[in-house]
Design an enzyme around this catalytic site. Structure first.
Site, PDB file in Angstrom:
ATOM      1  N   SER A 118      -1.134  -5.369 -25.604  1.00  9.85           N
ATOM      2  CA  SER A 118      -1.167  -6.745 -25.105  1.00  9.85           C
ATOM      3  C   SER A 118      -1.898  -6.818 -23.770  1.00  9.85           C
ATOM      4  CB  SER A 118       0.243  -7.323 -24.989  1.00  9.85           C
ATOM      5  OG  SER A 118       1.068  -6.518 -24.175  1.00  9.85           O
ATOM      6  N   GLU A 119      -1.660  -5.859 -22.876  1.00 10.46           N
ATOM      7  CA  GLU A 119      -2.420  -5.772 -21.624  1.00 10.46           C
ATOM      8  C   GLU A 119      -2.649  -4.315 -21.241  1.00 10.46           C
ATOM      9  OE1 GLU A 119      -0.880  -9.990 -21.098  1.00 10.46           O
ATOM     10  OE2 GLU A 119       0.128  -8.120 -21.623  1.00 10.46           O
ATOM     11  N   THR A 120      -3.768  -4.095 -20.574  1.00 12.71           N
ATOM     12  CA  THR A 120      -4.071  -2.803 -19.955  1.00 12.71           C
ATOM     13  C   THR A 120      -4.378  -3.057 -18.488  1.00 12.71           C
ATOM     14  OG1 THR A 120      -4.930  -1.835 -22.002  1.00 12.71           O
ATOM     15  CG2 THR A 120      -5.649  -0.834 -19.944  1.00 12.71           C
TER      16      THR A 120
END
Length: 299
Positions: free
Chosen positions: A47-49
């Protein structure tokens, strides 16, 4: 010559590998372009990095940037927590200082260590000051978009936009069962969120059978994620909403245990502390994390 980029998967808001919300972390991103960061985030497909770069701010230890698989976002709670956990445990920041400070697009984010018997137990990030605003949308429309009956909406509390860095739509629901059974119309929800400039739609209920104080789910198709398992930013905003709307007594300190991710088999637990400060409040979101994967990307 290829660039070699070290990466980690860190499962945030859990003490179990493969629980909570996995974030990608790139601790050395100083030689990466924004396009390369986006490509890496798309490849890791989380979903996020989070990407760490040197900061020019004397009050920060690093600059932090966040990318979903499709775009850069200004703030991500679980990726911040996962990054801080990694820096404390693998890069020995716990021996250097009592906290680490990230410079983000929304300002400085300090994250402190919580230890027990000299072991790292959790990390706690202070989010930006909360605020809420009204939204011109009916409960009937919201219910339809998130896959609920209008009678599932808990009309004791308002549907509003809350923000501790990025805006989230707070949707009060009567029962956990209704939240678990919600099947959002993702394309239509995406259009609505983009229209109102909302990052995610956050369902919450006090119906938890004593397991937690609050139970939540979070949908965010407009930033390239159908459902975010355990959401530090949205639950921090929820804490601010509950305080500013006087759903929780003002001028009192509150400590909430929030459960999320169970519907999609990524159960996690967040600890949200709300501390009065004048007419507003300080919101801290804490949790544990587990480093689950490490490797190298060849660019």
């Amino acid at each position: 010559m290829k660039k070699v980029v070290e990466f980690f998967y860190v499962d945030a808001f859990t003490i179990e590998t493969f629980g909570g919300n996995p974030a990608g972390v790139i601790p050395h991103a100083e030689n990466l372009t924004d396009e390369e960061m986006l490509n890496i985030a798309n490849e890791l497909n989380l979903s996020e990095t989070a990407f760490l770069l040197p900061s020019t701010n004397d009050n920060a230890d690093y600059q932090i940037k966040y990318f979903t698989p499709t775009k850069e976002v200004d703030f991500c709670g679980h990726a911040t927590l996962g990054t801080a956990w990694l820096m404390a445990s693998k890069y020995n920041w716990i021996d250097k200082d009592e906290k680490i400070i990230f410079e983000s697009n929304i300002g400085l984010i300090p994250v402190k260590w919580i230890t027990e018997n000299n072991h790292l137990k959790s990390v706690s990030m202070t989010q930006v000051r909360p605020h809420v605003k009204s939204i011109d949308i009916s409960p009937e429309v919201v219910a339809d978009l998130v896959g609920l009956e209008e009678t599932d909406i808990d009309d004791r509390y308002p549907i509003k936009i809350a923000n501790t860095g990025v805006p989230h739509l707070m949707v009060p629901v009567k029962t956990r069962q209704a939240i678990d059974q919600a099947e959002p119309k993702l394309n239509e929800l995406k259009k609505m969120n983009n229209h109102f400039n909302i990052s995610t739609t956050h369902l919450f209920t006090f119906d938890t059978n004593g397991e937690f104080d609050i139970y939540t789910r979070d949908f965010c198709p407009n930033i390239g994620i159908d459902e975010d398992p355990v959401t530090g930013a949205a639950n921090g905003a929820l804490g601010g909403y509950l305080y500013l709307e006087n759903i929780l007594a003002q001028q009192e300190k509150h400590q909430l245990v929030i459960g999320q991710g169970h519907t999609i088999n990524r159960p996690g637990t967040l600890y949200v502390t709300i501390t009065p400060d004048g007419e507003n409040a300080v919101i801290e979101v804490a949790g544990a994390a587990v480093v689950s994967i490490e490797g190298k990307i060849l660019l």
